[in-house]
Write an enzyme that holds these catalytic residues in place. Structure first.
Site, PDB file in Angstrom:
ATOM      1  N   GLU A  69       0.849  -1.191   0.000  1.00 39.63           N
ATOM      2  CA  GLU A  69       0.000   0.000   0.000  1.00 39.63           C
ATOM      3  C   GLU A  69       0.882   1.238   0.000  1.00 39.63           C
ATOM      4  O   GLU A  69       1.866   1.313   0.745  1.00 39.63           O
ATOM      5  CB  GLU A  69      -0.907  -0.010   1.237  1.00 39.63           C
ATOM      6  CG  GLU A  69      -1.735   1.241   1.451  1.00 39.63           C
ATOM      7  CD  GLU A  69      -2.717   1.510   0.323  1.00 39.63           C
ATOM      8  OE1 GLU A  69      -2.709   2.646  -0.190  1.00 39.63           O
ATOM      9  OE2 GLU A  69      -3.474   0.593  -0.048  1.00 39.63           O
ATOM     10  N   ASN A  96       5.297   1.536  -3.860  1.00 35.39           N
ATOM     11  CA  ASN A  96       4.570   1.760  -5.099  1.00 35.39           C
ATOM     12  C   ASN A  96       4.648   0.509  -5.972  1.00 35.39           C
ATOM     13  O   ASN A  96       5.729  -0.073  -6.136  1.00 35.39           O
ATOM     14  CB  ASN A  96       5.177   2.961  -5.830  1.00 35.39           C
ATOM     15  CG  ASN A  96       4.301   3.482  -6.950  1.00 35.39           C
ATOM     16  OD1 ASN A  96       3.735   2.723  -7.728  1.00 35.39           O
ATOM     17  ND2 ASN A  96       4.193   4.799  -7.046  1.00 35.39           N
ATOM     18  N   ASP A 118      -8.236   1.631  -7.706  1.00 31.00           N
ATOM     19  CA  ASP A 118      -8.748   2.913  -8.201  1.00 31.00           C
ATOM     20  C   ASP A 118      -9.080   2.763  -9.685  1.00 31.00           C
ATOM     21  O   ASP A 118      -8.222   2.372 -10.475  1.00 31.00           O
ATOM     22  CB  ASP A 118      -7.680   3.991  -8.007  1.00 31.00           C
ATOM     23  CG  ASP A 118      -8.218   5.404  -8.226  1.00 31.00           C
ATOM     24  OD1 ASP A 118      -9.115   5.580  -9.073  1.00 31.00           O
ATOM     25  OD2 ASP A 118      -7.730   6.328  -7.545  1.00 31.00           O
ATOM     26  N   LYS A 122     -11.170   8.417 -16.163  1.00 31.46           N
ATOM     27  CA  LYS A 122     -10.898   9.242 -17.338  1.00 31.46           C
ATOM     28  C   LYS A 122      -9.921   8.529 -18.271  1.00 31.46           C
ATOM     29  O   LYS A 122      -8.933   7.956 -17.827  1.00 31.46           O
ATOM     30  CB  LYS A 122     -10.342  10.600 -16.913  1.00 31.46           C
ATOM     31  CG  LYS A 122     -11.341  11.438 -16.130  1.00 31.46           C
ATOM     32  CD  LYS A 122     -10.769  12.788 -15.752  1.00 31.46           C
ATOM     33  CE  LYS A 122     -11.801  13.604 -14.979  1.00 31.46           C
ATOM     34  NZ  LYS A 122     -11.268  14.928 -14.573  1.00 31.46           N
ATOM     35  N   THR A 191     -13.188  -7.388   1.357  1.00 31.89           N
ATOM     36  CA  THR A 191     -12.446  -6.199   1.755  1.00 31.89           C
ATOM     37  C   THR A 191     -13.417  -5.230   2.414  1.00 31.89           C
ATOM     38  O   THR A 191     -14.640  -5.422   2.379  1.00 31.89           O
ATOM     39  CB  THR A 191     -11.790  -5.509   0.545  1.00 31.89           C
ATOM     40  OG1 THR A 191     -12.799  -4.836  -0.207  1.00 31.89           O
ATOM     41  CG2 THR A 191     -11.071  -6.514  -0.341  1.00 31.89           C
ATOM     42  N   TYR A 193     -14.089  -2.188   1.378  1.00 34.63           N
ATOM     43  CA  TYR A 193     -14.882  -1.596   0.309  1.00 34.63           C
ATOM     44  C   TYR A 193     -15.939  -2.571  -0.208  1.00 34.63           C
ATOM     45  O   TYR A 193     -17.066  -2.183  -0.512  1.00 34.63           O
ATOM     46  CB  TYR A 193     -13.979  -1.171  -0.855  1.00 34.63           C
ATOM     47  CG  TYR A 193     -13.302   0.162  -0.664  1.00 34.63           C
ATOM     48  CD1 TYR A 193     -14.042   1.331  -0.502  1.00 34.63           C
ATOM     49  CD2 TYR A 193     -11.924   0.258  -0.662  1.00 34.63           C
ATOM     50  CE1 TYR A 193     -13.422   2.555  -0.335  1.00 34.63           C
ATOM     51  CE2 TYR A 193     -11.284   1.476  -0.494  1.00 34.63           C
ATOM     52  CZ  TYR A 193     -12.036   2.614  -0.329  1.00 34.63           C
ATOM     53  OH  TYR A 193     -11.416   3.834  -0.163  1.00 34.63           O
TER      54      TYR A 193
END
Length: 212
Positions: A69, A96, A118, A122, A191, A193
């Site tokens: 993370e 990362n 994520d 766009k 999770t 989420y």
């Protein structure tokens, strides 16, 4: 979702080297020595607050897990879970995903989990998606031949994009569910989420893909 800043998080991570990998690049090529065994290593990229990775570690003691993370203020919550449960087979890495090649040799990771990444909706941000071809190349370089990625999301657009990305990269789609919680799949670890979105009635998408 904007995360609350926790200025003390870095110090807390530093204070728990038994759970937090401080210099992952120094472990490259020697993860079996780091864990003290030859068990498979599974990593979760974007581990969030750690519900999934700790649940998997508790359920599978013969597998070593690393939760990766980038946000210190998020991963510190995962650390709290590990401390509370005293799980010896799960570690955390504040790093990362773009740098994974610096941390692992080819074949040192046996499976990659991507959970509720994520979506970067766009089009101009497509390269940031964790299922973009550049990231698929990174995972391929640390997984063994025919290594697997397990992917879950509530975002239909990201799921459709990811299936296309996997296919265009030449990967095999071994399992696809368009409604995980109403499927016959067993052993799902949710999770934070996932619980939140499913409680709101959102459909959960899941797939397992494999490099050829």
């Amino acid at each position: 979702m904007r995360q609350r800043n926790k200025p003390w998080a870095k110090q807390k991570l530093d204070d728990h080297p038994q759970y937090v990998i401080s210099s992952p690049d120094s472990q490259k090529g020697s993860w079996s020595d780091y864990f003290g065994n030859d068990h498979p290593v599974h990593i979760e990229i974007g581990t969030g607050k750690g519900r999934f990775i700790t649940g998997m570690a508790a359920q599978n003691p013969a597998i070593n897990y690393i939760g990766i993370e980038l946000a210190e203020s998020v991963i510190v919550s995962a650390l709290d879970r590990i401390i509370e449960q005293e799980l010896p087979n799960v570690k955390l890495m504040n790093a990362n995903a773009e740098d994974l090649r610096d941390f692992f040799e080819k074949g040192e990771v046996d499976r990659v989990y991507l959970n509720f990444s994520d979506p970067w909706p766009k089009k101009r941000h497509a390269k940031r998606r964790l299922t973009y071809k550049t990231f698929l190349s990174i995972y391929e370089d640390i997984l063994p031949e025919h290594g697997e990625i397990h992917f879950k999301t509530d975002n239909q657009g990201l799921f459709e994009y990811s299936l296309t990305s996997f296919s265009e990269y030449g990967m095999l789609l071994n399992y696809v569910s368009l409604d995980l919680h109403n499927s016959d799949y067993e052993g799902n670890i949710m999770t934070e989420y996932e619980e939140k979105f499913s409680n709101k009635g959102s459909r959960i998408y899941r797939c397992e893909v494999q490099y050829r």
